[in-house]
Design an enzyme around this catalytic site. Structure first.
Site, PDB file in Angstrom:
ATOM      1  N   LYS A  10       0.815  -1.128   0.017  1.00 38.05           N
ATOM      2  CA  LYS A  10       0.207   0.087  -0.049  1.00 38.05           C
ATOM      3  C   LYS A  10       0.759   1.180   0.071  1.00 38.05           C
ATOM      4  O   LYS A  10       2.139   1.324   0.162  1.00 38.05           O
ATOM      5  CB  LYS A  10      -0.900   0.137   1.273  1.00 38.05           C
ATOM      6  N   TYR A  50     -12.125  -2.175  -3.377  1.00 38.79           N
ATOM      7  CA  TYR A  50     -12.874  -2.482  -2.142  1.00 38.79           C
ATOM      8  C   TYR A  50     -14.312  -2.499  -1.981  1.00 38.79           C
ATOM      9  O   TYR A  50     -14.832  -2.172  -1.069  1.00 38.79           O
ATOM     10  CB  TYR A  50     -12.055  -1.292  -1.062  1.00 38.79           C
ATOM     11  N   ASN A 113      -1.932  -0.216   6.992  1.00 36.61           N
ATOM     12  CA  ASN A 113      -1.459  -1.110   7.469  1.00 36.61           C
ATOM     13  C   ASN A 113      -0.700  -2.048   6.455  1.00 36.61           C
ATOM     14  O   ASN A 113      -0.365  -3.167   6.551  1.00 36.61           O
ATOM     15  CB  ASN A 113      -2.281  -2.182   8.053  1.00 36.61           C
ATOM     16  N   HIS A 116      -1.859  -5.639   1.432  1.00 32.94           N
ATOM     17  CA  HIS A 116      -3.260  -6.323   1.302  1.00 32.94           C
ATOM     18  C   HIS A 116      -2.838  -7.673   0.795  1.00 32.94           C
ATOM     19  O   HIS A 116      -1.786  -7.901   0.092  1.00 32.94           O
ATOM     20  CB  HIS A 116      -3.858  -5.451   0.213  1.00 32.94           C
ATOM     21  N   GLU A 127      -9.338 -10.615  -7.691  1.00 34.43           N
ATOM     22  CA  GLU A 127      -8.678  -9.427  -7.545  1.00 34.43           C
ATOM     23  C   GLU A 127      -7.384  -9.392  -8.462  1.00 34.43           C
ATOM     24  O   GLU A 127      -6.935  -8.496  -8.999  1.00 34.43           O
ATOM     25  CB  GLU A 127      -7.893  -9.417  -5.906  1.00 34.43           C
TER      26      GLU A 127
HETATM   27  P1  IDP Z   1      -7.663  -7.241   5.618  1.00 32.56           P
HETATM   28  O1  IDP Z   1      -6.867  -6.300   4.617  1.00 32.56           O
HETATM   29  O2  IDP Z   1      -6.908  -7.744   6.648  1.00 32.56           O
HETATM   30  O3  IDP Z   1      -8.199  -8.264   4.819  1.00 32.56           O
HETATM   31  P2  IDP Z   1     -10.402  -6.072   5.826  1.00 32.56           P
HETATM   32  O4  IDP Z   1     -11.092  -6.457   6.936  1.00 32.56           O
HETATM   33  O5  IDP Z   1     -10.569  -6.699   4.495  1.00 32.56           O
HETATM   34  O6  IDP Z   1      -8.912  -6.442   6.218  1.00 32.56           O
HETATM   35  O7  IDP Z   1     -10.162  -4.737   5.471  1.00 32.56           O
HETATM   36  C1  IDP Z   1      -9.817  -4.180   4.496  1.00 32.56           C
HETATM   37  C2  IDP Z   1      -8.902  -2.770   4.541  1.00 32.56           C
HETATM   38  O8  IDP Z   1      -9.568  -1.803   5.342  1.00 32.56           O
HETATM   39  C3  IDP Z   1      -7.859  -3.119   5.807  1.00 32.56           C
HETATM   40  O9  IDP Z   1      -6.629  -3.702   5.220  1.00 32.56           O
HETATM   41  C4  IDP Z   1      -7.625  -1.578   6.359  1.00 32.56           C
HETATM   42  O10 IDP Z   1      -6.528  -1.039   5.553  1.00 32.56           O
HETATM   43  C5  IDP Z   1      -8.988  -1.285   6.044  1.00 32.56           C
HETATM   44  N1  IDP Z   1      -9.708  -1.292   7.481  1.00 32.56           N
HETATM   45  C6  IDP Z   1     -10.325  -2.728   7.826  1.00 32.56           C
HETATM   46  N2  IDP Z   1     -10.931  -2.181   9.144  1.00 32.56           N
HETATM   47  C7  IDP Z   1     -10.703  -1.121   9.429  1.00 32.56           C
HETATM   48  C8  IDP Z   1     -11.377  -0.205  10.526  1.00 32.56           C
HETATM   49  O11 IDP Z   1     -11.856  -0.572  11.194  1.00 32.56           O
HETATM   50  N3  IDP Z   1     -10.900   1.327  10.336  1.00 32.56           N
HETATM   51  C9  IDP Z   1     -10.034   1.677   9.319  1.00 32.56           C
HETATM   52  N4  IDP Z   1      -9.761   0.915   8.383  1.00 32.56           N
HETATM   53  C10 IDP Z   1     -10.187  -0.296   8.519  1.00 32.56           C
HETATM   54 MG    MG Z   2      -9.876  -8.188   3.433  1.00 30.41          MG
END
Ligand code: IDP
Ligand code: MG
Length: 139
Positions: A10, A50, A113, A116, A127
């Site tokens: 990212k 997304y 974070n 992805h 994807e």
């Molecule tokens: P993942 O990336 O671990 O699969 P997902 O739940 O699919 O997690 O969420 C996609 C992305 O959305 C996350 O990687 C993160 O960047 C963002 N995200 C997920 N939960 C939150 C939240 O509670 N607040 C802000 N951003 C979030």
């Molecule tokens: Mg995810």
């Protein structure tokens, strides 16, 4: 089973200069890079990618973040690549990520974070196809 999965470094990972560290971690764990490019996602591309999260309260902020700078999109291939990549990445929230995972080392927040990874065979397929044509991926 030999699988392919979509991985994204990212915009925060690209800005921090940790592309090499992240790719090295994948390679050391038996995942091969079989497609790779740097792209600067448009808001529309980030929203499309997304789309499953479009009802979530963080959708606007997440898609703004994803188009805040260039990302590296790549396809990783290897044994159980989908789950293995998720293990190497660590939990979504870096605070909960196991020691030495990518999100533990480089993640800043639950949103910012660093990486992805696809979460299942069906999502990996769609994807990968979102960013790469068949002739752009290798094996
Ligand atoms: P993942 O990336 O671990 O699969 P997902 O739940 O699919 O997690 O969420 C996609 C992305 O959305 C996350 O990687 C993160 O960047 C963002 N995200 C997920 N939960 C939150 C939240 O509670 N607040 C802000 N951003 C979030
Ligand atoms: Mg995810």
């Amino acid at each position: 089973m030999i699988e392919k999965t979509l991985s994204i470094i990212k915009p925060d990972g690209v800005k921090k200069g940790v592309i090499g560290d992240i790719v090295k971690t994948f390679e050391e764990n038996g995942l091969k890079v079989v497609a790779m490019k740097m792209i600067h996602m448009s808001k529309r591309e980030a929203e499309g990618f997304y789309a499953v999260h479009k009802e979530k309260p963080f959708f606007q902020s997440l898609t703004d973040f994803m188009c805040s700078g260039p990302s590296v999109v790549q396809v990783l291939e290897g044994k159980n690549a989908i789950d293995k990549n998720r293990e190497i990445m660590g939990a979504t929230n870096p605070k909960d990520a196991d020691p030495d995972t990518i999100r533990d080392k480089h993640g800043s927040s639950i949103e910012v974070n660093t990486v992805h990874g696809s979460d299942a065979p069906e999502t990996a397929k769609t994807e990968i196809a979102y960013f790469f044509s068949d002739i752009e991926t290798f094996s």
